[in-house]
Write an enzyme that holds these catalytic residues in place. Structure first.
Site, short mmCIF file in Angstrom:
data_model
loop_
_atom_site.label_atom_id
_atom_site.label_comp_id
_atom_site.label_asym_id
_atom_site.label_seq_id
_atom_site.Cartn_x
_atom_site.Cartn_y
_atom_site.Cartn_z
N ASP A 101 0.86 -1.18 0.00
CA ASP A 101 0.00 0.00 0.00
C ASP A 101 0.91 1.24 0.00
O ASP A 101 1.52 1.56 1.02
CB ASP A 101 -0.90 0.02 1.25
CG ASP A 101 -1.92 -1.13 1.27
OD1 ASP A 101 -1.70 -2.14 0.58
OD2 ASP A 101 -2.92 -1.01 2.01
N LYS A 166 -7.11 3.24 -2.56
CA LYS A 166 -7.41 3.18 -1.12
C LYS A 166 -7.62 4.59 -0.60
O LYS A 166 -6.90 5.51 -0.97
CB LYS A 166 -6.24 2.48 -0.42
CG LYS A 166 -6.27 2.47 1.09
CD LYS A 166 -5.05 1.70 1.65
CE LYS A 166 -4.91 1.88 3.15
NZ LYS A 166 -3.72 1.16 3.68
N LYS A 200 -10.35 0.11 -1.52
CA LYS A 200 -10.14 -0.17 -0.10
C LYS A 200 -10.51 1.05 0.72
O LYS A 200 -9.99 2.14 0.51
CB LYS A 200 -8.68 -0.56 0.16
CG LYS A 200 -8.34 -0.82 1.63
CD LYS A 200 -6.92 -1.37 1.78
CE LYS A 200 -6.49 -1.42 3.24
NZ LYS A 200 -5.10 -1.97 3.38
#
Length: 259
Positions: A101, A166, A200
């Site tokens: 990430d 995300k 996400k």
């Protein structure tokens, strides 16, 4: 769906997370053990790179090798030094991450620089692709603030090769919101990349009821069948206790953290 069904689904979609400055091997071991529930396991655990080996060892010892290990790079500030972001991503992959990430250089985008974000994601993606590692790009929607910038960061990340977009690091005042999720999910739909790009929601999703709102929104935009581990994740830590309370018919005490 019943609230219990939703809780079980949300558990299976969680990236169970600890990203605190005082993390230790013991805390990561405990996190991995907490994720090994009677109701199944999360999609992943998310830890700092140096804890990947102990997380791997712990998951293996408890027969939970299907749980992926995610980590973070260029975190949490999203600086615009591409070389550092790439070096950190290479190190994360070397530690054995299944998923990375990376924080998008959101301040550069706010200042009008679209190119550095594209290049940073593109180069980190090249590292990940070569090692069969998924790349999630954290756009820090709560700092971008406007719908226009949230959409732009999502588009740039997707065009540069993101496997997921995300919402947040969990380290800023405003993390995941339904409003930002709506824009990001619509961007995935509008670019025609729903087959290859996931979403996400991270930070601030703390209850089964809140998780249900995100799942309902996602189903509305991309369809119920789209919601699976390959396409949808919750980045969370305190959510787990609430999901388990729902599944066990217990009342839950909210512990308040950014995640």
């Amino acid at each position: 769906m019943s609230l219990k069904s939703i809780a079980k689904q949300a558990l299976s979609l969680m990236d169970l997370t600890t990203l605190n400055d005082n993390d230790t091997d013991e805390k990561v071991v405990t996190l991995c053990q907490q994720g090994n529930t009677l109701f199944g396991t999360p999609a992943a655990v998310c830890v700092y790179p140096r804890f990947i080996p102990i997380a791997r060892k712990t998951l293996k010892a408890q027969g939970a090798e299907q749980v992926k290990i995610a980590t973070v790079t260029n975190f949490p500030h999203g600086n615009d030094d591409i070389d550092i972001a790439v070096a950190e991503t290479k190190a994360a992959v070397a530690y054995g991450a299944d998923e990375v990430d990376v924080v998008f250089p959101y301040r550069a985008l706010i200042a009008g620089n679209e190119q550095v974000g594209f290049e940073l994601v593109k180069q980190c993606k090249a590292v990940c692709s070569a090692n069969n590692v998924a790349l999630k790009v954290i756009i820090e929607s709560g700092e971008l603030k406007t719908a226009e910038l949230i959409r732009k960061a999502s588009e740039i990340s997707i065009k540069a090769g993101a496997d997921f977009i995300k919402t947040s690091t969990g380290k800023v005042p405003v993390n995941a919101t339904l409003e930002s999720a709506h824009i990001m999910l619509e961007t995935i739909r509008d670019l025609g990349v729903a087959d290859s790009v996931g979403f996400k929601a991270a930070g601030g999703v703390k209850t089964t009821e809140e998780a249900e709102q995100y799942l309902a929104l996602t189903a509305e935009i991309l369809g119920q069948d789209w919601i699976n581990q390959a396409h949808f994740r919750f980045g969370a830590s305190s959510l787990l206790a609430n999901l388990l309370a729902t599944l066990n018919d217990e009342q839950v005490n909210q512990n308040v953290t950014g995640y």
